[in-house]
Motif scaffolding. Sequence first.
Motif, PDB file in Angstrom:
ATOM      1  N   SER A  77      14.078 -15.471  65.767  1.00  0.00           N
ATOM      2  CA  SER A  77      12.638 -15.579  65.522  1.00  0.00           C
ATOM      3  C   SER A  77      11.807 -15.283  66.775  1.00  0.00           C
ATOM      4  CB  SER A  77      12.289 -16.952  64.938  1.00  0.00           C
ATOM      5  OG  SER A  77      12.737 -17.986  65.781  1.00  0.00           O
ATOM      6  N   PRO A  78      12.269 -15.571  68.009  1.00  0.00           N
ATOM      7  CA  PRO A  78      11.479 -15.173  69.181  1.00  0.00           C
ATOM      8  C   PRO A  78      11.514 -13.673  69.459  1.00  0.00           C
ATOM      9  CG  PRO A  78      12.886 -17.060  69.693  1.00  0.00           C
ATOM     10  CD  PRO A  78      13.358 -16.492  68.388  1.00  0.00           C
ATOM     11  N   PRO A 124      15.787  -8.812  64.770  1.00  0.00           N
ATOM     12  CA  PRO A 124      15.434  -9.652  63.623  1.00  0.00           C
ATOM     13  C   PRO A 124      15.338  -8.811  62.359  1.00  0.00           C
ATOM     14  CG  PRO A 124      13.962 -10.035  65.491  1.00  0.00           C
ATOM     15  CD  PRO A 124      14.751  -8.805  65.808  1.00  0.00           C
ATOM     16  N   PRO A 125      15.443  -9.427  61.195  1.00  0.00           N
ATOM     17  CA  PRO A 125      15.377  -8.657  59.941  1.00  0.00           C
ATOM     18  C   PRO A 125      14.043  -7.946  59.790  1.00  0.00           C
ATOM     19  CG  PRO A 125      15.311 -11.033  59.524  1.00  0.00           C
ATOM     20  CD  PRO A 125      15.673 -10.862  60.950  1.00  0.00           C
ATOM     21  N   GLY A 126      14.119  -6.690  59.297  1.00  0.00           N
ATOM     22  CA  GLY A 126      12.923  -5.930  59.009  1.00  0.00           C
ATOM     23  C   GLY A 126      12.244  -5.306  60.202  1.00  0.00           C
ATOM     24  N   THR A 127      12.895  -5.269  61.361  1.00  0.00           N
ATOM     25  CA  THR A 127      12.251  -4.745  62.574  1.00  0.00           C
ATOM     26  C   THR A 127      12.922  -3.497  63.129  1.00  0.00           C
ATOM     27  OG1 THR A 127      13.573  -6.154  64.050  1.00  0.00           O
ATOM     28  CG2 THR A 127      11.495  -7.066  63.224  1.00  0.00           C
ATOM     29  N   ASP A 129      12.677  -0.468  62.423  1.00  0.00           N
ATOM     30  CA  ASP A 129      11.781   0.678  62.566  1.00  0.00           C
ATOM     31  C   ASP A 129      10.469   0.319  63.256  1.00  0.00           C
ATOM     32  OD1 ASP A 129      13.595   2.317  61.201  1.00  0.00           O
ATOM     33  OD2 ASP A 129      12.831   1.613  59.262  1.00  0.00           O
ATOM     34  N   ALA A 130      10.380  -0.889  63.801  1.00  0.00           N
ATOM     35  CA  ALA A 130       9.142  -1.313  64.452  1.00  0.00           C
ATOM     36  C   ALA A 130       8.958  -0.590  65.781  1.00  0.00           C
ATOM     37  CB  ALA A 130       9.159  -2.824  64.674  1.00  0.00           C
ATOM     38  N   PRO A 131       7.696  -0.359  66.215  1.00  0.00           N
ATOM     39  CA  PRO A 131       7.456   0.332  67.490  1.00  0.00           C
ATOM     40  C   PRO A 131       8.077  -0.374  68.683  1.00  0.00           C
ATOM     41  CG  PRO A 131       5.432   0.205  66.190  1.00  0.00           C
ATOM     42  CD  PRO A 131       6.444  -0.641  65.487  1.00  0.00           C
ATOM     43  N   SER A 132       8.189  -1.710  68.627  1.00  0.00           N
ATOM     44  CA  SER A 132       8.728  -2.452  69.769  1.00  0.00           C
ATOM     45  C   SER A 132      10.193  -2.181  70.009  1.00  0.00           C
ATOM     46  CB  SER A 132       8.527  -3.960  69.554  1.00  0.00           C
ATOM     47  OG  SER A 132       9.196  -4.385  68.386  1.00  0.00           O
ATOM     48  N   THR A 133      10.875  -1.544  69.060  1.00  0.00           N
ATOM     49  CA  THR A 133      12.298  -1.242  69.234  1.00  0.00           C
ATOM     50  C   THR A 133      12.513   0.223  69.564  1.00  0.00           C
ATOM     51  OG1 THR A 133      12.589  -0.825  66.871  1.00  0.00           O
ATOM     52  CG2 THR A 133      12.961  -3.069  67.634  1.00  0.00           C
ATOM     53  N   ALA A 134      11.479   0.875  70.065  1.00  0.00           N
ATOM     54  CA  ALA A 134      11.591   2.301  70.364  1.00  0.00           C
ATOM     55  C   ALA A 134      12.591   2.587  71.468  1.00  0.00           C
ATOM     56  CB  ALA A 134      10.217   2.849  70.762  1.00  0.00           C
ATOM     57  N   ALA A 145      19.927  -7.835  61.991  1.00  0.00           N
ATOM     58  CA  ALA A 145      20.455  -8.985  61.268  1.00  0.00           C
ATOM     59  C   ALA A 145      19.746  -9.133  59.931  1.00  0.00           C
ATOM     60  CB  ALA A 145      20.267 -10.250  62.092  1.00  0.00           C
ATOM     61  N   PRO A 146      20.447  -9.545  58.879  1.00  0.00           N
ATOM     62  CA  PRO A 146      19.808  -9.743  57.575  1.00  0.00           C
ATOM     63  C   PRO A 146      19.066 -11.068  57.450  1.00  0.00           C
ATOM     64  CG  PRO A 146      22.158 -10.084  57.396  1.00  0.00           C
ATOM     65  CD  PRO A 146      21.903  -9.654  58.803  1.00  0.00           C
ATOM     66  N   SER A 147      19.292 -12.000  58.382  1.00  0.00           N
ATOM     67  CA  SER A 147      18.556 -13.264  58.404  1.00  0.00           C
ATOM     68  C   SER A 147      18.219 -13.576  59.855  1.00  0.00           C
ATOM     69  CB  SER A 147      19.384 -14.404  57.782  1.00  0.00           C
ATOM     70  OG  SER A 147      20.650 -14.532  58.398  1.00  0.00           O
TER      71      SER A 147
END
Length: 455
Positions: A77-78, A124-127, A129-134, A145-147
């Motif tokens: 979560s962090p 974290p799940p759902g991230t 494709d987020a810009p922060s993981t470029a 992770a799925p959870s």
Amino acid sequence: MRADDQRVGLACEAFFFGYPLVCAVRQIIRIAHDGLGPIEPAGFNAFAHETDPPGPHSHFLHVSPDVLVSLAQVDLSPGPLLLHVPPTPGRYLVLELYDVWLNVFAYLGTRVTGDDGGDILLLPPGTADAPSTADASAHDRVVEAPSRVVSIIARFGYGGPADLPAVRALQDTLTLHPPDPGARRPEGPPDGSKRVCDDLRFWEELRTWMHAFPPPAAERDYARRFEALGLLTDPSPYIDPDPRLAWSLRSGLRTGRDELERLAAAGRRTHQGWAGTLHEADYNLDRFGPGVLDDRHWEIPDRAQARIARAMAARRPLGIVHAYEATSACCSVDADGRHLTGAHSYLLRLPPPAVDAFWTVTMYDEPESYLVDNPLHRYAIDSRDDLVHAADGTVPILIQSDAPATETATDAGAAMPVNWLPAATGDFRLTLRMYLPGKEVLSGTYAPPPIHRLA
């Protein structure tokens, strides 16, 4: 007051569905705060290690003397975490990543990432494709992770006391840390179950954790079946419950537990006295990360049966893995169906199973499932040892409680050298473990032979 029969049946069904989630999150919280057996607590997002080899007085039941375990309870979560896996040339290593529904969603280590180790970015799940993981391409591998809460079990191949310093050094370099040094502290799963009475705590935990950690998308319509039980309700209906609902939930929980124990007591099918685990982990139908095969051969096609298999797996304290990573077979009877006991001596002529890592045959007492104390501190026959082989290529294993005058046994009237496995003085069982098993094992064509009583 009579429970509603329809809701009792529904509660029994909900127990099987939710038992793995409740067991997994309870254990994650317990290990993070209290540790597990000889493994000290490390909180969240840090590894804790089994630093001493297991023995007869180990706090673990059915412990594996051929591996040393490291555990991490992870809260994403962090934000993302960087997992560093050390290089392990020539040594077996697997990192099993479990979600809170007990699915192994990724394997890392020898089979998947090789001996070189590396840095893995856990997202974290759902991230993904987020810009922060470029900057994810800077790492050797990215795993979403799925959870948001997951558990990691690392197993290092262990070759005896002389190998202990090397394993400890590797454990020290197995690390987790946030790429962002300013990331907030992890909190772990929500836990407000103490607000309800003890006999409804399971249902409050299931309600809370199912909301925090939704099941896979393919299971969500099924989960809606349990709305009548209050599992989808907020605020909690269990703090001041309707008496009829409370009776239904209590009755359904008892029924579900009894049925699960009945299924467990029925046992697995045996062949020549051995019960195997080839398809025990095939309940994962939705979580396919690195190293997890999306292959119908390793999936239970019927979701109802898969839910039962997952509930059965939840009874195991450290989870189970797919057979293509490791598998085992257990035996507690001889060739004539008589229970194995230290009052007799036995011979097992074992054709060595084809494996890409190693195999072991371990002795456990019954019913406690502890390793058996003996003067040699020999708890298993290990393929990595200097074993005696018969002329036909089999590994003859002499099984008895007293030390033989010489490590020989009489087989069909002829004396032959053997490998002595010290037995318990009372009842016992053997477990054959195979790490990275070959095609013959995975296809089911390999089967360990029966154990013959000598005297």
